[in-house]
Design a protein around this motif. Structure first.
Motif, PDB file in Angstrom:
ATOM      1  N   LEU A  36     -50.719  40.573  -4.298  1.00  0.00           N
ATOM      2  CA  LEU A  36     -51.564  41.205  -3.289  1.00  0.00           C
ATOM      3  C   LEU A  36     -50.801  42.200  -2.424  1.00  0.00           C
ATOM      4  O   LEU A  36     -51.299  43.279  -2.120  1.00  0.00           O
ATOM      5  CB  LEU A  36     -52.228  40.129  -2.418  1.00  0.00           C
ATOM      6  CG  LEU A  36     -53.119  39.133  -3.174  1.00  0.00           C
ATOM      7  CD1 LEU A  36     -53.767  38.157  -2.210  1.00  0.00           C
ATOM      8  CD2 LEU A  36     -54.184  39.871  -3.994  1.00  0.00           C
ATOM      9  N   ASN A  37     -49.604  41.854  -1.990  1.00  0.00           N
ATOM     10  CA  ASN A  37     -48.808  42.752  -1.150  1.00  0.00           C
ATOM     11  C   ASN A  37     -47.901  43.595  -2.044  1.00  0.00           C
ATOM     12  O   ASN A  37     -47.021  43.071  -2.726  1.00  0.00           O
ATOM     13  CB  ASN A  37     -47.972  41.956  -0.148  1.00  0.00           C
ATOM     14  CG  ASN A  37     -47.300  42.855   0.884  1.00  0.00           C
ATOM     15  OD1 ASN A  37     -46.855  43.963   0.586  1.00  0.00           O
ATOM     16  ND2 ASN A  37     -47.228  42.378   2.123  1.00  0.00           N
ATOM     17  N   VAL A  38     -48.136  44.908  -2.044  1.00  0.00           N
ATOM     18  CA  VAL A  38     -47.367  45.797  -2.923  1.00  0.00           C
ATOM     19  C   VAL A  38     -46.600  46.848  -2.120  1.00  0.00           C
ATOM     20  O   VAL A  38     -46.162  47.858  -2.663  1.00  0.00           O
ATOM     21  CB  VAL A  38     -48.298  46.485  -3.944  1.00  0.00           C
ATOM     22  CG1 VAL A  38     -48.848  45.475  -4.938  1.00  0.00           C
ATOM     23  CG2 VAL A  38     -49.439  47.231  -3.237  1.00  0.00           C
ATOM     24  N   THR A  39     -46.419  46.612  -0.834  1.00  0.00           N
ATOM     25  CA  THR A  39     -45.816  47.629   0.024  1.00  0.00           C
ATOM     26  C   THR A  39     -44.358  47.913  -0.317  1.00  0.00           C
ATOM     27  O   THR A  39     -43.861  49.010  -0.048  1.00  0.00           O
ATOM     28  CB  THR A  39     -45.914  47.216   1.501  1.00  0.00           C
ATOM     29  OG1 THR A  39     -45.339  45.911   1.670  1.00  0.00           O
ATOM     30  CG2 THR A  39     -47.365  47.180   1.966  1.00  0.00           C
ATOM     31  N   THR A  40     -43.659  46.949  -0.896  1.00  0.00           N
ATOM     32  CA  THR A  40     -42.247  47.174  -1.221  1.00  0.00           C
ATOM     33  C   THR A  40     -42.043  47.676  -2.645  1.00  0.00           C
ATOM     34  O   THR A  40     -40.913  48.009  -3.027  1.00  0.00           O
ATOM     35  CB  THR A  40     -41.441  45.870  -1.037  1.00  0.00           C
ATOM     36  OG1 THR A  40     -41.956  44.874  -1.938  1.00  0.00           O
ATOM     37  CG2 THR A  40     -41.543  45.366   0.397  1.00  0.00           C
ATOM     38  N   PHE A  41     -43.115  47.763  -3.415  1.00  0.00           N
ATOM     39  CA  PHE A  41     -42.971  48.118  -4.826  1.00  0.00           C
ATOM     40  C   PHE A  41     -42.384  49.510  -5.058  1.00  0.00           C
ATOM     41  O   PHE A  41     -41.593  49.686  -6.001  1.00  0.00           O
ATOM     42  CB  PHE A  41     -44.313  47.993  -5.550  1.00  0.00           C
ATOM     43  CG  PHE A  41     -44.236  48.360  -7.003  1.00  0.00           C
ATOM     44  CD1 PHE A  41     -43.669  47.492  -7.925  1.00  0.00           C
ATOM     45  CD2 PHE A  41     -44.705  49.591  -7.451  1.00  0.00           C
ATOM     46  CE1 PHE A  41     -43.573  47.836  -9.267  1.00  0.00           C
ATOM     47  CE2 PHE A  41     -44.620  49.941  -8.788  1.00  0.00           C
ATOM     48  CZ  PHE A  41     -44.049  49.065  -9.700  1.00  0.00           C
ATOM     49  N   PRO A  42     -42.744  50.542  -4.272  1.00  0.00           N
ATOM     50  CA  PRO A  42     -42.176  51.868  -4.552  1.00  0.00           C
ATOM     51  C   PRO A  42     -40.656  51.880  -4.644  1.00  0.00           C
ATOM     52  O   PRO A  42     -40.088  52.577  -5.493  1.00  0.00           O
ATOM     53  CB  PRO A  42     -42.669  52.710  -3.372  1.00  0.00           C
ATOM     54  CG  PRO A  42     -43.964  52.079  -2.996  1.00  0.00           C
ATOM     55  CD  PRO A  42     -43.732  50.601  -3.179  1.00  0.00           C
ATOM     56  N   GLU A  43     -39.987  51.096  -3.816  1.00  0.00           N
ATOM     57  CA  GLU A  43     -38.527  51.121  -3.799  1.00  0.00           C
ATOM     58  C   GLU A  43     -37.915  50.388  -4.988  1.00  0.00           C
ATOM     59  O   GLU A  43     -36.735  50.573  -5.290  1.00  0.00           O
ATOM     60  CB  GLU A  43     -38.013  50.538  -2.483  1.00  0.00           C
ATOM     61  CG  GLU A  43     -38.444  51.369  -1.280  1.00  0.00           C
ATOM     62  CD  GLU A  43     -37.840  50.873   0.022  1.00  0.00           C
ATOM     63  OE1 GLU A  43     -36.892  50.066  -0.026  1.00  0.00           O
ATOM     64  OE2 GLU A  43     -38.319  51.300   1.086  1.00  0.00           O
ATOM     65  N   THR A  44     -38.697  49.569  -5.671  1.00  0.00           N
ATOM     66  CA  THR A  44     -38.184  48.841  -6.835  1.00  0.00           C
ATOM     67  C   THR A  44     -38.825  49.312  -8.137  1.00  0.00           C
ATOM     68  O   THR A  44     -38.553  48.755  -9.198  1.00  0.00           O
ATOM     69  CB  THR A  44     -38.441  47.328  -6.676  1.00  0.00           C
ATOM     70  OG1 THR A  44     -39.852  47.091  -6.577  1.00  0.00           O
ATOM     71  CG2 THR A  44     -37.747  46.791  -5.435  1.00  0.00           C
ATOM     72  N   LEU A  47     -38.991  54.663 -10.190  1.00  0.00           N
ATOM     73  CA  LEU A  47     -39.377  56.073 -10.226  1.00  0.00           C
ATOM     74  C   LEU A  47     -38.628  56.890  -9.175  1.00  0.00           C
ATOM     75  O   LEU A  47     -38.313  58.056  -9.394  1.00  0.00           O
ATOM     76  CB  LEU A  47     -40.885  56.207 -10.012  1.00  0.00           C
ATOM     77  CG  LEU A  47     -41.453  57.628 -10.058  1.00  0.00           C
ATOM     78  CD1 LEU A  47     -41.185  58.281 -11.418  1.00  0.00           C
ATOM     79  CD2 LEU A  47     -42.957  57.619  -9.771  1.00  0.00           C
ATOM     80  N   LEU A  48     -38.329  56.275  -8.037  1.00  0.00           N
ATOM     81  CA  LEU A  48     -37.679  56.986  -6.940  1.00  0.00           C
ATOM     82  C   LEU A  48     -36.165  56.802  -6.991  1.00  0.00           C
ATOM     83  O   LEU A  48     -35.669  55.686  -7.152  1.00  0.00           O
ATOM     84  CB  LEU A  48     -38.195  56.474  -5.597  1.00  0.00           C
ATOM     85  CG  LEU A  48     -39.690  56.645  -5.311  1.00  0.00           C
ATOM     86  CD1 LEU A  48     -40.058  55.928  -4.022  1.00  0.00           C
ATOM     87  CD2 LEU A  48     -40.073  58.108  -5.238  1.00  0.00           C
ATOM     88  N   SER A  49     -35.438  57.906  -6.816  1.00  0.00           N
ATOM     89  CA  SER A  49     -33.989  57.815  -6.680  1.00  0.00           C
ATOM     90  C   SER A  49     -33.653  57.280  -5.290  1.00  0.00           C
ATOM     91  O   SER A  49     -34.511  57.224  -4.398  1.00  0.00           O
ATOM     92  CB  SER A  49     -33.356  59.194  -6.869  1.00  0.00           C
ATOM     93  OG  SER A  49     -33.719  60.050  -5.789  1.00  0.00           O
ATOM     94  N   SER A  50     -32.396  56.915  -5.087  1.00  0.00           N
ATOM     95  CA  SER A  50     -31.988  56.422  -3.766  1.00  0.00           C
ATOM     96  C   SER A  50     -32.180  57.505  -2.708  1.00  0.00           C
ATOM     97  O   SER A  50     -32.562  57.208  -1.566  1.00  0.00           O
ATOM     98  CB  SER A  50     -30.528  55.962  -3.799  1.00  0.00           C
ATOM     99  OG  SER A  50     -29.675  57.026  -4.199  1.00  0.00           O
TER     100      SER A  50
END
Length: 248
Positions: A36-44, A47-50
């Motif tokens: 349900l909570n996907v707020t941290t997914f972009p960082e893992t 797709l995104l570099s550091s």
């Protein structure tokens, strides 16, 4: 688009929306629906570099400072925000119009101007800004969830768009809204006086209330903190982007 019913119009629009997403930004490893909570997914997500994570996590004042000094280019900032917005969309269904290439073209112009003159276009130089769907952008559709408005392209900008671009902002996506921005039909009573007689009419007037972002063209936008819940409205698409920690 003659001879098409509303379902066909909506399907056509969704197909064109999906085609506007850069294919390399589509993710195969999305979280299960049960998460349900996907707020941290972009960082893992992978797709995104550091550096892109740093850019999209930056506060607006820090972002503008780095843009104004060319420490971060407008192109890389718009790319980073575009990627994160597409991740958010795949998780919450928050976008309507996706025109990242157009935004990148504008970002490149801003970078070139800064390089040549040493000056920024304005106080929002290079800042990616999303728009609610009803705000007109020349050459882009604004359906507001109406199937009958699919295929209607704006012939001119809204005043807000002209103001943002004059300040140096870069527009790159539009976000989902309830049909007509906020609508449901709640019957109410009112009194009419006619020929000396008071008439109480029931169900002939309506309050307009709709506390969630849903329409028959783009569907429902959900809350990234709990995808079993709505993201509210009428700015539900914008709310989902903010909830995914996109700061601009």
């Amino acid at each position: 688009m003659p001879n098409q019913n509303w379902q066909e119009l909506a399907e056509d629009k969704k197909a064109r929306q999906e085609a506007s997403i850069p294919k390399q930004w589509l993710l195969a490893n999305l979280p299960a629906e049960e998460q349900l909570n996907v707020t941290t997914f972009p960082e893992t997500s992978g797709l995104l570099s550091s550096r892109e994570i740093e850019i999209t996590n930056a506060e607006v004042d820090a972002l503008l400072l780095k843009l104004s000094t060319a420490e971060w280019s407008a192109v890389e900032v718009v790319t980073a925000f575009g990627k994160r917005a597409i991740i958010a969309h795949q998780l919450t269904n928050c976008l309507t119009e996706i025109f990242i290439e157009r935004g990148l073209t504008r970002a490149a112009e801003l970078d070139e101007y800064l390089k040549k003159t040493g000056k920024v276009i304005g106080p929002l130089h290079g800042l990616p800004v999303s728009l609610k769907d009803q705000i007109r952008l020349k050459g882009i559709e604004s359906t507001m969830g109406y199937a009958s408005w699919v295929g209607n392209y704006a012939e001119r900008n809204s005043v807000l768009v002209d103001a943002l671009e004059a300040l140096g902002a870069v527009l790159y996506v539009k976000t989902n809204v309830p049909q007509t921005l906020m609508v449901s039909f709640v019957p109410s009573a009112f009194v009419r006086h006619r020929a000396g007689v008071l008439h109480i009419l029931i169900g002939c007037m309506f309050h307009f209330q709709w506390p969630e972002t849903f329409n028959l063209v783009f569907g429902r936008t959900v809350n990234p903190h709990n995808r079993s819940l709505t993201s509210g409205g009428s700015s539900g698409g914008e709310g989902a982007l903010v909830g995914m920690y996109l700061s601009a």
